[in-house]
Design a protein around this motif. Structure first.
Motif, short mmCIF file in Angstrom:
data_model
loop_
_atom_site.label_atom_id
_atom_site.label_comp_id
_atom_site.label_asym_id
_atom_site.label_seq_id
_atom_site.Cartn_x
_atom_site.Cartn_y
_atom_site.Cartn_z
N ASN A 73 -7.07 -0.89 44.43
CA ASN A 73 -5.77 0.15 44.34
C ASN A 73 -6.12 0.92 43.20
N THR A 84 -0.41 -1.21 54.38
CA THR A 84 -1.40 -2.00 55.17
C THR A 84 -2.48 -1.24 55.56
N SER A 90 -0.87 -6.09 51.20
CA SER A 90 -0.99 -5.09 49.98
C SER A 90 -1.09 -6.37 49.20
N ARG A 131 -1.00 1.34 47.21
CA ARG A 131 -0.63 -0.51 46.71
C ARG A 131 0.33 -0.92 48.24
N GLN A 132 0.96 -0.53 48.26
CA GLN A 132 2.24 -0.86 49.47
C GLN A 132 1.69 -0.66 50.55
N THR A 182 2.60 1.41 55.63
CA THR A 182 3.53 0.29 55.05
C THR A 182 4.43 -0.94 56.09
#
Length: 125
Positions: free
Chosen positions: A73, A33, A53, A30-31, A99
């Protein structure tokens, strides 16, 4: 170690649609790109689309209005819905992840640390 696996490629007629998936494991999805890039035969790999994200989305001019990127996610998966496909969309499609990418970096492949193996998309009658 983050692993990315693409799926959903195949052969489709001009004007048709495909949905590609990029499934991630081993990281904080979820963090991340997630970007999609493609490489046509004899050409360099180029940016197609990306989702950050915060779910902000970005597209190459060549696919705007035809492709839609999204993420789930809960399933650690990013999707690329491709509509109104043309033979020019024929390529191997790769997803990539990282990230901490700044906005100005998301369309440049050298800033992504993690890559999938690619999935072939062929648009032909």
């Amino acid at each position: 170690q983050v692993q990315l696996v693409e799926s959903g490629g195949g052969l489709v007629q001009p004007g048709g649609s495909l949905r590609l998936s990029c499934a991630a494991s081993g990281g904080t999805f979820r963090q991340m790109t997630i970007g999609w890039f493609r490489q046509a035969p004899g050409k360099e790999r180029v940016f197609v689309s990306a989702i950050r994200s915060n779910r902000a989305t970005y597209y190459a001019d060549s696919v705007k209005g035809r492709f839609t990127i999204s993420r789930d996610n809960a399933k650690n998966t990013v999707y690329l819905q491709m509509n109104s496909l043309t033979p020019d969309d024929t390529a191997v499609y790769y997803c990539a992840g990282d990230t901490g990418l700044i906005l100005s970096s998301i369309s440049y492949q050298q800033y992504y640390d993690y890559w999938g193996q690619g999935t072939q998309v062929t648009v032909s009658s």
